[in-house]
Structures are given as C-alpha cells and as structure tokens.
Design a protein around this motif. Structure first.
Motif, PDB file in Angstrom:
ATOM      1  N   SER A  32       0.810  -1.217   0.000  1.00 40.16           N
ATOM      2  CA  SER A  32       0.000   0.000   0.000  1.00 40.16           C
ATOM      3  C   SER A  32       0.846   1.272   0.000  1.00 40.16           C
ATOM      4  CB  SER A  32      -0.947   0.012   1.195  1.00 40.16           C
ATOM      5  OG  SER A  32      -0.200   0.031   2.393  1.00 40.16           O
ATOM      6  N   SER A  33       2.140   1.157   0.262  1.00 39.29           N
ATOM      7  CA  SER A  33       2.991   2.344   0.314  1.00 39.29           C
ATOM      8  C   SER A  33       4.418   1.983  -0.091  1.00 39.29           C
ATOM      9  CB  SER A  33       2.971   2.941   1.720  1.00 39.29           C
ATOM     10  OG  SER A  33       3.815   4.064   1.775  1.00 39.29           O
ATOM     11  N   LEU A  34       4.669   1.957  -1.384  1.00 37.28           N
ATOM     12  CA  LEU A  34       5.999   1.643  -1.897  1.00 37.28           C
ATOM     13  C   LEU A  34       6.708   2.929  -2.310  1.00 37.28           C
ATOM     14  CD1 LEU A  34       5.239  -1.463  -4.126  1.00 37.28           C
ATOM     15  CD2 LEU A  34       6.132  -1.426  -1.802  1.00 37.28           C
ATOM     16  N   GLY A  35       7.955   3.069  -1.875  1.00 35.51           N
ATOM     17  CA  GLY A  35       8.730   4.257  -2.213  1.00 35.51           C
ATOM     18  C   GLY A  35       9.694   3.984  -3.351  1.00 35.51           C
ATOM     19  N   PHE A  36       9.797   4.944  -4.279  1.00 33.20           N
ATOM     20  CA  PHE A  36      10.682   4.816  -5.432  1.00 33.20           C
ATOM     21  C   PHE A  36      11.493   6.095  -5.593  1.00 33.20           C
ATOM     22  CE2 PHE A  36       7.029   2.139  -6.265  1.00 33.20           C
ATOM     23  CZ  PHE A  36       7.633   0.935  -6.555  1.00 33.20           C
ATOM     24  N   GLY A  37      12.676   5.940  -6.139  1.00 36.14           N
ATOM     25  CA  GLY A  37      13.587   7.056  -6.351  1.00 36.14           C
ATOM     26  C   GLY A  37      14.901   6.771  -5.664  1.00 36.14           C
ATOM     27  N   TRP A  38      15.975   7.365  -6.202  1.00 42.74           N
ATOM     28  CA  TRP A  38      17.277   7.196  -5.584  1.00 42.74           C
ATOM     29  C   TRP A  38      18.102   8.441  -5.823  1.00 42.74           C
ATOM     30  CZ3 TRP A  38      22.423   7.192  -6.791  1.00 42.74           C
ATOM     31  CH2 TRP A  38      23.260   6.629  -5.845  1.00 42.74           C
ATOM     32  N   PRO A  39      18.812   8.962  -4.867  1.00 41.18           N
ATOM     33  CA  PRO A  39      19.077   8.450  -3.534  1.00 41.18           C
ATOM     34  C   PRO A  39      17.956   8.709  -2.537  1.00 41.18           C
ATOM     35  CG  PRO A  39      20.341  10.461  -3.885  1.00 41.18           C
ATOM     36  CD  PRO A  39      19.635  10.144  -5.173  1.00 41.18           C
ATOM     37  N   LEU A  40      17.075   9.639  -2.820  1.00 38.36           N
ATOM     38  CA  LEU A  40      15.918   9.897  -1.944  1.00 38.36           C
ATOM     39  C   LEU A  40      14.655   9.369  -2.614  1.00 38.36           C
ATOM     40  CD1 LEU A  40      16.763  13.614  -1.091  1.00 38.36           C
ATOM     41  CD2 LEU A  40      17.322  11.595   0.266  1.00 38.36           C
ATOM     42  N   GLN A  41      13.773   8.781  -1.837  1.00 37.13           N
ATOM     43  CA  GLN A  41      12.516   8.271  -2.404  1.00 37.13           C
ATOM     44  C   GLN A  41      11.538   9.431  -2.541  1.00 37.13           C
ATOM     45  OE1 GLN A  41      11.213   5.037   0.062  1.00 37.13           O
ATOM     46  NE2 GLN A  41      12.813   3.688  -0.671  1.00 37.13           N
ATOM     47  N   TRP A  42      11.210   9.762  -3.791  1.00 37.76           N
ATOM     48  CA  TRP A  42      10.355  10.919  -4.041  1.00 37.76           C
ATOM     49  C   TRP A  42       8.998  10.550  -4.651  1.00 37.76           C
ATOM     50  CZ3 TRP A  42       9.460  12.026  -9.262  1.00 37.76           C
ATOM     51  CH2 TRP A  42      10.303  11.391 -10.169  1.00 37.76           C
ATOM     52  N   ILE A  43       8.788   9.275  -4.943  1.00 34.41           N
ATOM     53  CA  ILE A  43       7.487   8.798  -5.430  1.00 34.41           C
ATOM     54  C   ILE A  43       6.997   7.713  -4.482  1.00 34.41           C
ATOM     55  CG2 ILE A  43       6.217   7.638  -7.285  1.00 34.41           C
ATOM     56  CD1 ILE A  43       8.244   8.699  -9.250  1.00 34.41           C
ATOM     57  N   GLU A  44       5.749   7.830  -4.053  1.00 33.05           N
ATOM     58  CA  GLU A  44       5.115   6.784  -3.244  1.00 33.05           C
ATOM     59  C   GLU A  44       3.914   6.262  -4.029  1.00 33.05           C
ATOM     60  OE1 GLU A  44       2.592   6.765   0.771  1.00 33.05           O
ATOM     61  OE2 GLU A  44       4.617   7.583   0.980  1.00 33.05           O
ATOM     62  N   GLN A  45       3.838   4.948  -4.190  1.00 35.13           N
ATOM     63  CA  GLN A  45       2.770   4.359  -4.999  1.00 35.13           C
ATOM     64  C   GLN A  45       2.078   3.244  -4.234  1.00 35.13           C
ATOM     65  OE1 GLN A  45       3.826   2.247  -8.705  1.00 35.13           O
ATOM     66  NE2 GLN A  45       2.355   3.602  -9.713  1.00 35.13           N
ATOM     67  N   ASP A  46       0.764   3.166  -4.399  1.00 30.24           N
ATOM     68  CA  ASP A  46      -0.048   2.111  -3.790  1.00 30.24           C
ATOM     69  C   ASP A  46      -0.242   0.996  -4.817  1.00 30.24           C
ATOM     70  OD1 ASP A  46      -1.907   0.473  -2.596  1.00 30.24           O
ATOM     71  OD2 ASP A  46      -3.462   2.007  -2.415  1.00 30.24           O
ATOM     72  N   GLN A  47       0.399  -0.144  -4.567  1.00 30.13           N
ATOM     73  CA  GLN A  47       0.271  -1.294  -5.451  1.00 30.13           C
ATOM     74  C   GLN A  47      -0.454  -2.437  -4.743  1.00 30.13           C
ATOM     75  OE1 GLN A  47       3.947  -2.481  -7.295  1.00 30.13           O
ATOM     76  NE2 GLN A  47       4.380  -0.441  -8.072  1.00 30.13           N
ATOM     77  N   SER A  48      -1.351  -2.092  -3.828  1.00 28.05           N
ATOM     78  CA  SER A  48      -2.029  -3.119  -3.031  1.00 28.05           C
ATOM     79  C   SER A  48      -2.974  -3.986  -3.866  1.00 28.05           C
ATOM     80  CB  SER A  48      -2.795  -2.475  -1.876  1.00 28.05           C
ATOM     81  OG  SER A  48      -3.733  -1.543  -2.358  1.00 28.05           O
ATOM     82  N   ARG A  49      -3.328  -3.557  -5.058  1.00 31.68           N
ATOM     83  CA  ARG A  49      -4.190  -4.400  -5.901  1.00 31.68           C
ATOM     84  C   ARG A  49      -3.445  -5.606  -6.469  1.00 31.68           C
ATOM     85  NH1 ARG A  49      -5.660  -0.669 -10.923  1.00 31.68           N
ATOM     86  NH2 ARG A  49      -5.898   0.776  -9.221  1.00 31.68           N
ATOM     87  N   PHE A  50      -2.111  -5.553  -6.449  1.00 28.92           N
ATOM     88  CA  PHE A  50      -1.314  -6.682  -6.912  1.00 28.92           C
ATOM     89  C   PHE A  50      -1.001  -7.584  -5.724  1.00 28.92           C
ATOM     90  CE2 PHE A  50       0.267  -3.145  -9.719  1.00 28.92           C
ATOM     91  CZ  PHE A  50      -0.554  -3.471 -10.781  1.00 28.92           C
ATOM     92  N   GLN A  51      -1.290  -8.845  -5.838  1.00 29.19           N
ATOM     93  CA  GLN A  51      -0.984  -9.809  -4.778  1.00 29.19           C
ATOM     94  C   GLN A  51      -0.130 -10.921  -5.355  1.00 29.19           C
ATOM     95  OE1 GLN A  51      -1.819  -9.411  -1.531  1.00 29.19           O
ATOM     96  NE2 GLN A  51      -2.730  -7.449  -2.120  1.00 29.19           N
ATOM     97  N   TRP A  52       1.039 -11.138  -4.765  1.00 29.14           N
ATOM     98  CA  TRP A  52       1.922 -12.187  -5.222  1.00 29.14           C
ATOM     99  C   TRP A  52       1.677 -13.460  -4.421  1.00 29.14           C
ATOM    100  CZ3 TRP A  52       4.955  -7.405  -4.805  1.00 29.14           C
ATOM    101  CH2 TRP A  52       5.202  -6.823  -6.050  1.00 29.14           C
TER     102      TRP A  52
END
Length: 105
Positions: A32-52
């Motif tokens: 529900s709260s994945l951070g992306f970006g490097w070196p600082l995480q500047w995008i937060e995305q909710d991918q909770s609809r995907f279940q592995w």
C-alpha cells in the motif's frame, strides 16, 4: 547555459533511476505504500491491488494505462535528487581532466 543542461540531464537521470530501481516487498501490507527514487525516495505508490503468491518480491514503479495506480510525488525531494545528481555530475566533469593528467604522467 551549461548549468541548465546539467540540471536537465540530472532530472532525466533522476526520473530514469526511479523507473529502474526496485523496492523489496516482504509482505502484502507493504504494497500500500511503496517508495521509489534514488538516492531519496520521491514517489510513493499504492500497489495493493497486486498480490503475489510468495514474498519477498521486487516491485517496480508501475504505470497501468487503463487504470492509474494511486501515487504521490514529492516535488521537493525530486528537486533535492536533481541537485544531488547535478553535484555528482559536476564532480565527475571537473575531476575527469585531473584524473587523465595523473595517468599520463
């Protein structure tokens, strides 16, 4: 003019790193709260609809054309990333001739 070019290249590198970097997901609740970006995480995305079926998994920043996933972009952290990468590029730009001179001697 060179400063604008370095900032543009840094912005492109910042965006590319956010697309390529994976985030380790160890449980379904983290989706529900994945951070992306490097070196600082500047995008937060909710991918909770995907279940592995099993965890841990590596998740990437996802763009679904027909139904956009909820995401938050922190433009301040984006700008900080651009400046960090611009500084790194300037260090490389100015130190490269010095390194070449050291190897020629």
């Amino acid at each position: 003019m060179k400063a604008l070019l370095i900032l543009l290249i840094s912005a492109i590198i910042t965006w590319t790193l956010a697309l390529w970097k994976t985030t380790r997901v160890t449980s379904a609740t983290e989706l529900s709260s994945l951070g992306f970006g490097w070196p600082l995480q500047w995008i937060e995305q909710d991918q909770s609809r995907f279940q592995w079926a099993s965890y841990p998994q590596d998740a990437r920043l996802t763009f679904v054309k027909f139904d956009q996933l909820p995401a938050y972009v922190d433009w301040g952290l984006f700008a900080a990333n651009v400046l960090i990468i611009a500084c790194a590029l300037l260090v490389i730009y100015f130190s490269f001739p010095l390194i070449l001179r050291m190897f020629r001697k």
